[in-house]
Design an enzyme around this catalytic site. Structure first.
Site, PDB file in Angstrom:
ATOM      1  N   GLU A 279       0.723  -1.175   0.099  1.00  0.00           N
ATOM      2  CA  GLU A 279       0.045  -0.036  -0.001  1.00  0.00           C
ATOM      3  C   GLU A 279       0.751   1.311  -0.118  1.00  0.00           C
ATOM      4  OE1 GLU A 279      -3.168  -0.125  -0.452  1.00  0.00           O
ATOM      5  OE2 GLU A 279      -3.181  -2.351  -0.454  1.00  0.00           O
ATOM      6  N   TRP A 282       1.771   1.904  -3.467  1.00  0.00           N
ATOM      7  CA  TRP A 282       0.548   2.583  -4.268  1.00  0.00           C
ATOM      8  C   TRP A 282       0.740   4.110  -4.060  1.00  0.00           C
ATOM      9  CZ3 TRP A 282      -2.595   1.268  -7.917  1.00  0.00           C
ATOM     10  CH2 TRP A 282      -3.038   0.128  -8.022  1.00  0.00           C
ATOM     11  N   TRP A 310     -19.738  13.448 -19.655  1.00  0.00           N
ATOM     12  CA  TRP A 310     -20.036  13.047 -18.362  1.00  0.00           C
ATOM     13  C   TRP A 310     -21.241  14.134 -18.171  1.00  0.00           C
ATOM     14  CZ3 TRP A 310     -17.849   9.175 -15.929  1.00  0.00           C
ATOM     15  CH2 TRP A 310     -16.598   8.853 -16.127  1.00  0.00           C
ATOM     16  N   ASN A 345     -10.802   3.309   2.866  1.00  0.00           N
ATOM     17  CA  ASN A 345     -10.579   2.972   1.319  1.00  0.00           C
ATOM     18  C   ASN A 345     -11.794   2.175   0.552  1.00  0.00           C
ATOM     19  OD1 ASN A 345      -8.640   3.037  -0.949  1.00  0.00           O
ATOM     20  ND2 ASN A 345      -8.600   0.908  -0.660  1.00  0.00           N
ATOM     21  N   TRP A 363     -15.882  12.465 -12.686  1.00  0.00           N
ATOM     22  CA  TRP A 363     -14.810  12.285 -11.814  1.00  0.00           C
ATOM     23  C   TRP A 363     -14.213  13.483 -11.216  1.00  0.00           C
ATOM     24  CZ3 TRP A 363      -9.834  13.338 -12.769  1.00  0.00           C
ATOM     25  CH2 TRP A 363      -9.280  13.536 -13.915  1.00  0.00           C
ATOM     26  N   TRP A 386      -9.434   8.350  -7.808  1.00  0.00           N
ATOM     27  CA  TRP A 386     -10.565   8.726  -8.695  1.00  0.00           C
ATOM     28  C   TRP A 386     -10.672   8.147 -10.091  1.00  0.00           C
ATOM     29  CZ3 TRP A 386     -15.514  10.273  -7.882  1.00  0.00           C
ATOM     30  CH2 TRP A 386     -16.012  10.499  -6.504  1.00  0.00           C
TER      31      TRP A 386
END
Ligand SMILES: Cc1cc2nc3c(=O)[nH]c(=O)nc-3n(C[C@H](O)[C@H](O)[C@H](O)COP(=O)(O)OP(=O)(O)OC[C@H]3O[C@@H](n4cnc5c(N)ncnc54)[C@H](O)[C@@H]3O)c2cc1C
Length: 475
Positions: A279, A282, A310, A345, A363, A386
């Protein structure tokens, strides 16, 4: 030890600690005297990327830093305005020969660094940036062809294989002979003209961050692989706000997790530590993406999805923000965010996918709301999260992988404990009603206060698949 400088300015940014702080440690080694400064940004009122909760938490971290610096014998100077101008003024006032700082991973911070370096050259003052926010920065983890990674797993393998920088000792002694220097008071959210957030925030500052780290190392990280997808309880480390403000060093956290892994024979604990370390990778994967592709702040990372039509339905967006979508797991997450400035998360993924795949709202609007609301709001991870959720990012979940909020609830909150914690109207609702969409034609009214689902997930899923396919076909 001989000192290279009589006086050096340490410019605090997102490194609000004395322990294992690369630039501060270097400054204390290199200079007879260190002048610590924090430059408070001068914007007032609404800010597209910041909101009251994070500023309140930041102010708490600064208050604690000011006290820690005083205990070490120094004095933290606060200035307000543009960083380059204020630092230049401080150079003139102190006669400092150098400015040391830890580098910022985002493009806005980097722009200020470049301007400061240019100013430093003009003034004949050394300006030195240090790697601190990450274990590995921009060009340290590249493919065999010396290109940035676009996919996480090979990035992580390479990242994990590289030697990591060691932990540095805490700076415990600071000399200050410039007590006459003017300083603003430590900021509060009112400094930025913001209202009180009303959020229940964690205790701010280095001491609290270290306590959280110790708690996570003893109680959370050993079981992390099993617990990390459960949204209620101490199931993840909750250290992201500390990493964001730099009240905790990512080096120290990394080395402590690796030490925990080395000293256990339990395969499950080793696996949990490995999962936790990945993590941290990440976090750095998203930072290197932003370093190499700063355009992700404007556009979909995957160019085939740029220009998707969108939706910009303000009312639907507001229902999502207010936690009134009628999807209990989504509403629980949005209310947790509003009340605490934090969100687990798994629920960030569910709420983000709901906005982008069930409502097909841009987004970027969700990204902005999260940046305004999260106390760990971090440009790279937030953008990465996102874009992942929208299906437009690097290493993206393909557009056709659309999470079903009801199945997600069954998998991760099967008893509805998290939902009941954050949606009081559903406190007494039977669990089955939290896990299934209402049967066709029936009303979903656990009580009169809670709305019906604002859309039908199955129908929206089909429309979203069409939305992506049509865009691709038209290219
Ligand atoms: C839509 C969306 C928006 C997000 N916005 C942010 C953000 O603004 N700031 C932020 O720090 N994280 C963000 N994340 C990532 C992740 O949700 C948080 O880092 C995590 O929830 C923080 O809780 P924790 O400290 O308990 O994490 P833990 O599970 O204990 O993980 C330990 C640390 O690893 C890092 N980490 C964990 N998961 C991720 C991830 N998916 N991406 C990047 N780093 C990760 C964080 O630094 C975290 O503190 C976002 C994720 C999504 C899906």
């Amino acid at each position: 030890m001989s000192k290279n400088y009589a006086r050096v300015i340490h410019w605090f940014r997102r490194d609000l600690r004395l322990t294992d702080n690369t630039a501060l440690h270097a400054a204390s080694q290199a200079a007879g005297e260190v002048v610590p400064v924090y430059v408070v940004s001068s914007w007032k009122g609404l800010h597209a990327w910041t909101g009251p909760a994070r500023q309140e938490f930041l102010a708490g971290c600064l208050d604690s830093l000011e006290k820690n610096i005083a205990t070490a014998g120094g004095r933290l100077i606060f200035r307000r305005g543009g960083a380059v101008e204020e630092l230049e003024r401080l150079i003139r006032e102190t006669g400092a020969e150098a400015i040391f700082y830890n580098k910022d991973p985002d493009p806005f911070g980097q722009k200020v660094e470049a301007d400061l370096e240019a100013r430093g050259r003009a003034l004949g003052v050394e300006v030195r940036g240090f790697k601190d926010v990450v274990l590995h920065e921009r060009d340290e983890v590249l493919t065999g062809a010396a290109k940035p990674y676009r996919v996480f797993t090979p990035y992580r393998r390479n990242w994990e294989s590289l030697p990591k920088p060691p932990v540095l000792p805490a700076v415990t002694h600071l000399v200050s002979t410039v007590d006459h220097l003017p300083s603003e008071p430590c900021p509060s959210s009112a400094t930025w003209g913001l209202p009180a957030s009303g959020c229940i925030l964690p205790e701010a500052g280095e001491r609290a961050a270290r306590q959280r780290m110790k708690q996570a190392l003893s109680h959370v990280i050993p079981h992390y692989a099993e617990t990390r997808n459960t949204p209620l309880g101490s199931t993840t480390s909750r250290l992201s706000p500390d990493l964001r403000m730099g009240t905790l060093s990512v080096r120290e956290l990394y080395h402590r997790v690796v030490a925990l892994m080395a000293e256990t024979d339990h395969a499950a604990i080793r696996k949990s530590c490995q999962t936790y370390v990945s993590e941290l990778a990440w976090r750095e994967f998203y930072m290197q993406l932003l370093w190499h592709f700063p355009e992700v702040l404007e556009h979909e990372f995957d160019a085939q999805w740029r220009g998707l039509p969108w939706n910009y339905d303000d009312e639907a967006l507001q229902r999502w923000k207010d936690g009134l979508t009628g999807f209990p797991i989504v509403d629980a997450g949005m209310r947790e965010l509003r009340e605490t400035g934090q969100m687990h998360n798994r629920v960030r993924m569910i709420t983000a996918m709901f906005l982008t795949k069930d409502l097909r709202i841009d987004w970027r609007l969700g990204e902005q709301y999260f940046m305004q609301s999260l106390i760990d709001g971090e440009i790279a991870s937030n953008n990465g999260g996102w874009q992942w959720s929208a299906g437009t990012g690097a290493d993206a979940a393909p557009y056709f992988r659309i999470q079903n909020p009801w199945s997600q609830t069954k998998s991760y909150d099967p008893k509805g404990d998290y939902i009941r914690r954050w949606v009081p109207e559903l406190k007494n609702a039977p669990t089955a009603m939290l896990l299934e969409p209402p049967a066709s034609g029936s009303l979903f009214k656990p009580n009169r206060e809670y709305p019906e689902p604002m859309v039908n997930h199955a129908g929206e899923r089909e429309r979203t698949l069409e939305f992506f396919k049509r865009h691709r076909a038209a290219r």
